[in-house]
Scaffold this motif. Sequence first.
Motif, short mmCIF file in Angstrom:
data_model
loop_
_atom_site.label_atom_id
_atom_site.label_comp_id
_atom_site.label_asym_id
_atom_site.label_seq_id
_atom_site.Cartn_x
_atom_site.Cartn_y
_atom_site.Cartn_z
N THR A 1 2.07 88.27 -45.21
CA THR A 1 0.84 87.55 -44.88
C THR A 1 -0.39 88.44 -45.03
O THR A 1 -1.45 87.96 -45.43
N THR A 2 -0.24 89.71 -44.71
CA THR A 2 -1.37 90.63 -44.87
C THR A 2 -1.79 90.75 -46.33
O THR A 2 -2.98 90.71 -46.67
N ARG A 3 -0.82 90.86 -47.20
CA ARG A 3 -1.11 90.96 -48.63
C ARG A 3 -1.75 89.68 -49.16
O ARG A 3 -2.72 89.72 -49.93
N GLY B 1 -6.92 89.07 -34.09
CA GLY B 1 -6.11 90.00 -34.87
C GLY B 1 -6.22 91.43 -34.37
O GLY B 1 -5.21 92.16 -34.31
N SER C 1 -3.47 87.47 -47.43
CA SER C 1 -4.81 87.31 -46.86
C SER C 1 -5.83 88.18 -47.58
O SER C 1 -6.98 87.77 -47.79
N ARG C 2 -5.43 89.37 -47.97
CA ARG C 2 -6.35 90.25 -48.68
C ARG C 2 -6.68 89.74 -50.08
O ARG C 2 -7.77 89.98 -50.60
N SER D 1 4.90 89.77 -41.55
CA SER D 1 3.56 90.31 -41.36
C SER D 1 3.06 91.02 -42.61
O SER D 1 1.88 90.90 -42.99
N TRP D 2 3.95 91.77 -43.26
CA TRP D 2 3.56 92.47 -44.48
C TRP D 2 3.16 91.49 -45.58
O TRP D 2 2.16 91.69 -46.28
N GLY E 1 -3.26 93.85 -32.75
CA GLY E 1 -2.96 95.21 -33.20
C GLY E 1 -2.92 96.20 -32.05
O GLY E 1 -2.03 97.06 -32.00
N THR F 1 -0.14 82.89 -41.91
CA THR F 1 -0.38 83.83 -40.81
C THR F 1 -0.08 83.19 -39.47
O THR F 1 0.51 83.84 -38.58
#
Length: 265
Positions: free
Chosen positions: A205-207, A106, A209-210, A202-203, A110, A225
């Motif tokens: 999956t990030t939310r 990851g 995952s958190r 992406s936005w 980035g 993801t």
Amino acid sequence: MLCSTCRLRPPVTDDGRCSNCAGPAGAAAPVPPAPAFVAPQQYLRSPDGLAKALVVLLSLVAVTDLLAVAAGLNLHGLITDGLANDFETYDESAATMADNLYGSAGVLQGVMMLATGIVFIVWFRRVRLNAEVFDPSMQPMAPGWAVGSWFVPVANLVLPRRIAGGIWTASAQTNTDGSWRTVPATLMNLWWGGWVCTLLFSWTTTRLSRRAEEVEEIIDATELTMASDAFDVVAAVLAILFVRRLTRMQGERAALGTYPLGTRA
């Protein structure tokens, strides 16, 4: 020897002028008017070098996405196998290594996305400035928006596409007889659609995952993801095709030879 000014009569003055050109005694010679200020011309600059660098970077983005998918599959397999037997045979050290590999992938993603984004914006600005030379009437926004539009929240889902449309239209006009030439914008639309979907994917999956805390939630977030990373590979390929096509179109447009070419920065 003739007058240094008119070259018709013999000189009568010390500076080599005849009586007509010298005028009354002691009169100074007429001074030619100062040339009017001429604004510097706009120049075309080749986007080829930036495009080649961008293709390489986008290819590396796709590679890092595939590495992230592989790391995700590895982690997903360990978690699902452990869940199947209530983690009786769960290897903690293997899971830690898999999690570290997943995190490292990851981070690498980035870094590559940041480097690629910088070069892409520089290339986008270059082709936008060229489009200003080709046909400024087709440009919906000022050249500075080729950079600024990417950093406006929400509007960055629309504005760069508007700018790209003006660049595309101006770069397509290569008919030497003055007739209008339309190049289908299918590839540009696919590129933009892929970019927007990747951004939203992406936005999301990030939310997720958190927020994931339970094992099932972690598995679901990992699967989503991986799907996002796989889709990003497709988006990177579409971006490569778009960059190559628009760069080639600008080369064909510039080859007409009707614009002031140069190397000025």
